[in-house]
Write an enzyme that holds these catalytic residues in place. Sequence first.
Site, PDB file in Angstrom:
ATOM      1  N   CYS A 145      -1.098  49.107  33.187  1.00  0.00           N
ATOM      2  CA  CYS A 145       0.173  49.837  33.154  1.00  0.00           C
ATOM      3  C   CYS A 145       0.827  49.757  31.790  1.00  0.00           C
ATOM      4  CB  CYS A 145       1.114  49.301  34.228  1.00  0.00           C
ATOM      5  SG  CYS A 145       1.384  47.521  34.126  1.00  0.00           S
TER       6      CYS A 145
ATOM      7  N   SER B 176       0.591  54.234  41.528  1.00  0.00           N
ATOM      8  CA  SER B 176       0.789  55.546  40.932  1.00  0.00           C
ATOM      9  C   SER B 176       2.205  56.056  41.163  1.00  0.00           C
ATOM     10  CB  SER B 176      -0.197  56.554  41.542  1.00  0.00           C
ATOM     11  OG  SER B 176       0.124  56.804  42.902  1.00  0.00           O
TER      12      SER B 176
ATOM     13  N   GLU C 116       6.802  49.813  40.544  1.00  0.00           N
ATOM     14  CA  GLU C 116       6.318  50.016  39.175  1.00  0.00           C
ATOM     15  C   GLU C 116       5.346  51.190  39.233  1.00  0.00           C
ATOM     16  OE1 GLU C 116       3.075  48.196  36.292  1.00  0.00           O
ATOM     17  OE2 GLU C 116       4.404  46.654  37.126  1.00  0.00           O
TER      18      GLU C 116
END
Length: 498
Positions: free
Chosen positions: A279, A219, A242
């Site tokens: 993602c 997150s 990421e």
Amino acid sequence: MSDDQDLIQGYDPRTGEPAGAPLPATPAGDVDRLVAAAEAAFPAWQAFDRATALDAIAAALDEHVDELVALADRETALGVPRLSGEVARTTGQLRLFSELLRDGSYQDTVVEHAEGARPDLRRVNRPLGPVAVFAASNFPFAFSVAGGDTASALAAGCPVIVKAHEAHPRTSLRTAELTREALRGAGAPDGVFDIVFGFTAGVHLVKHPGITGVGFTGSTRGGLALAKLCAERPTPIPFYGELGSVNPVFVLPGAVAQRSAEIASGYAGSLTLGSGQFCTNPGIMFVPEDAALLSAIAEAVSGTVGTPMLAERIHSGLVAGLEEMAAVPGVRLLAEGKPGEGPWAPTPAVYAVSAEDFRAHAERLREEHFGPVGIVVTYQPGNDSEPSHLLKLGSVGEGHLTSTIHLDADDDADVAAARDLLPQLERIAGRIVFNGWPTGVAVTHAQHHGGPFPATTAPAHTSVGAAAIRRWLVPVVYQDAPAALLPEPLRDSEGTKK
């Protein structure tokens, strides 16, 4: 179970009930011991046959695929086919880095012999040192204990300590056991790889002076907190995070005229894949104001069925986010799928909004919703609601992992519109997809899985593909070094570049 408790408990997303016995969180003293062992192993690991060791890990995971998949399915509800494929991807990643090591090109060796007043200069990439890897929730294998971050760091010559994700502790523990056994069987030095559990252990790991870099997939909130810890250390270290992305999709009029039903079905499939817990999920799609296309999207989404999400907090976060999005002026529900079974199974949904209303509330509407939910933005071709105009205004946001263009390559207007979009998309996305969907990331030499902040904290680097090894390497130059002291890759007999 909250992150600060002493026990890490996995849960079955299909029922919400505990999955297996809990595992103890790792005490600070054990973290210190593991880092010390990693530091001690570092010199020997640099000189070790790492390619053979990576192959051994891959073979061990393949040999135990049924056991691992059963554990992961109980803790994630992602299903046997998906998880079996993910183990194969994980072992494929390990073997890719094994091949890269044997090739040797990752070292980027450059030799410039002395000439005139210029000294003899020889550059080579060297590993950072022991690193920490934070496993992801949504990929219990490919972005987890023995996943891409671990494989690339081990390949680079860095010992790795993984902080397991709380969503699948038993899967993580067994994967770690198999990895350690494989390394031991290959003759690797003790301390090259290990694992810790618990939030406090993860923080202690990042702060430890023996850790030289951190890799993270998760997150935005969690990633930024870890990035802050890395930056505020007495000796700051690189953080490769990421963090999140809404991956905008742009559908051009010619594509709609040629294949609106195909676009609609592809969108619904990509949006709901893995309960939307990717993602690269296509969170925002810009389409022409076209009744037939919107009807096709609604029909495709109505045919989808919800599946369990990984954790209660992920599900509750999605529900809260949707309530906020539905309250934004101009937003309407376009279609819903069928509700899933179990306490954490959401109902797939797509909302619609005009380009004008999106522009007015862009900051709220471009937030990532981790789940099978998207928003369709309708524009009028030929005016200032077109995607290129919204991009120029910054309405689409500053950083994404991917962006997608659907066009008819034989339509001059589509090609011209795409040509106008591309310079702007290159500035906000790490991968640009044409006439496809962003979910699914090939593990290859050419892949780049990254993007400008807030998608990642290091847009020049990738977390997928062979180039991921570069995160864990630093260049070192030898100037006028005696031949006997040069590393092997820098000796003239090694065929280095001039």
